[in-house]
Design an enzyme around this catalytic site. Structure first.
Site: not given
Ligand code: UD1
Length: 371
Positions: A204
């Protein structure tokens, strides 16, 4: 002592669960805040259920956005809460945007700030988490380090010795508490898997999954491994859609994100794990399962020096070569010092014994407006 404990994203939930229990056992009043950075049932709610955590006292509902948007939304929603709740201490864990945002707010509003998992450094400034780690430590009063390398990093950066506490790894507390329950889950039979006859894959990191060419190269290499060892791929929302679009090689089975217990069971039964996550490098070390980390660096070097982890980067030949070698040779299970299931208790001892020195926010510094 009143502690406001913050959790925002998937890797936070299993870290705060034992910390909350230990703080309460040592007489602290705990207020649990969920920022809502992760919000899907499978990325959030299932962890609360399985870890036996009570519902958060406050849910900030910030959701997704750019780094600036997400960080800013957490800060704006968290500040009035800190002013109203008047905690003695704000406890943040890990390195996600929510951890950094709440630490900055607390540092300015008055309460002491405690950072669980302080001192980890990848020295890779292209990782948003590295920025979060450094900034969170910088504004924290209590630096609760999981391993001696983290303590060394903090000393090298000039922190005072009385701020730094080597407490061990709270993620391991949760793992040891839940592993027997996890082993009883029917997930392996549900997926038709046999113990040690499959591998697990998670990806991820933006650097691995936000670019089609890079992701296709990594999946291509893993597809070669999967010709001999089927891989199960519980995909994070960040990578699922893109992986499906560019095509997942046969032998790699994409499944929805797993809950905490199912994912522990999948790791424990695996012959090999491929990942770019931080926490999984630690969990495989404790489970004695070989881990190949699809990154060029790690903020958790102790899992390489004293665990089952190897860095293999994203070069296909290196990935396949390392997998072939490790499947033939296996690994020697070892566990770093203080990864013993009692880290949260050490944290509670440190934090509840410091209350006499704590400052509560005063009206003057908590409510002051910025210009
Ligand atoms: C985040 C953390 C990372 C951690 C990871 C574990 C930061 C910068 N990154 O990354 O350190 O290792 O979580 O999972 O804080 N999304 C969903 N559903 C959710 C959450 C996210 O669909 O419940 C989607 C969001 O819309 C986005 C993507 O996943 O497009 C990324 O989510 P984001 O919270 O930005 O960062 P992660 O990649 O999850």
């Amino acid at each position: 002592m009143r502690a406001l404990v913050v959790a925002g994203a998937r890797p936070n939930f299993m870290k705060v669960a034992p910390v909350i229990d230990a703080l309460e056992a040592y007489g602290a009043e705990v207020i649990l805040v969920h920022t809502g950075q992760h919000y899907d049932e499978r990325m959030s709610d299932v962890f609360f259920d399985e870890l036996g955590m009570r519902a958060p006292d406050h849910h900030l509902g910030v959701g997704s956005g750019s780094h600036a948007e997400q960080t800013a939304r957490v800060m704006i929603a968290f500040e009035p809460l800190v002013i109203e709740a008047q905690p003695d201490m704000v406890v943040v864990v890990g390195d996600v945007n929510s951890s950094m945002a709440c630490a900055i707010v607390a540092a300015k509003a008055g309460p002491r700030v405690a950072h669980v998992e302080a001192g980890l450094r990848s020295r890779d400034w292209a990782m948003p988490e590295e920025v979060n780690r450094v900034v969170t430590d910088r504004v924290s009063d209590y630096l609760l380090a999981p391993s001696p390398d983290a303590v060394d990093n903090l000393h090298a950066e000039g922190y005072r010795s009385d701020q730094i506490h080597l407490v061990g790894n709270v993620m391991v507390d949760s793992l040891l508490r839940n592993i027997e329950r996890a082993r009883r889950r029917p997930i392996l039979s549900e997926l038709g898997l046999t113990v040690k006859a499959y591998g697990v894959l998670t990806l991820h990191r933006p650097s691995n999954v936000d670019n089609d060419v890079t992701l296709a190269r990594i999946l291509g290499a893993l597809g070669k491994v999967a010709e001999h060892l089927p891989l199960i791929y519980p995909a994070h929302p960040r990578s699922a859609a893109r992986a499906e679009r560019i095509g997942v090689p046969p032998g790699i089975r994409l499944v929805p994100p797993a809950g905490y217990l199912d994912f522990l069971a999948l790791q424990a039964g695996a012959a090999l794990v491929f990942t770019d996550s931080g926490g999984i490098q630690e969990e495989t070390t404790v489970l004695g399962v070989p881990c190949l980390t699809v990154r060029e660096n790690t903020e958790r070097p102790i899992t390489v020096a004293e665990g089952t982890n190897q860095l293999v980067g994203t070069d296909p030949e290196r990935i396949v070569g390392a997998a072939v070698r490790i499947l033939a040779e296996g690994v020697e299970p070892r566990r770093p010092e203080l990864w013993d299931g009692h880290a949260a208790e050490r944290i509670a001892v440190v934090l509840t014994h410091q209350t006499d020195q704590l400052l509560r926010p005063t009206a003057a510094n908590a409510a002051v407006a910025c210009r």
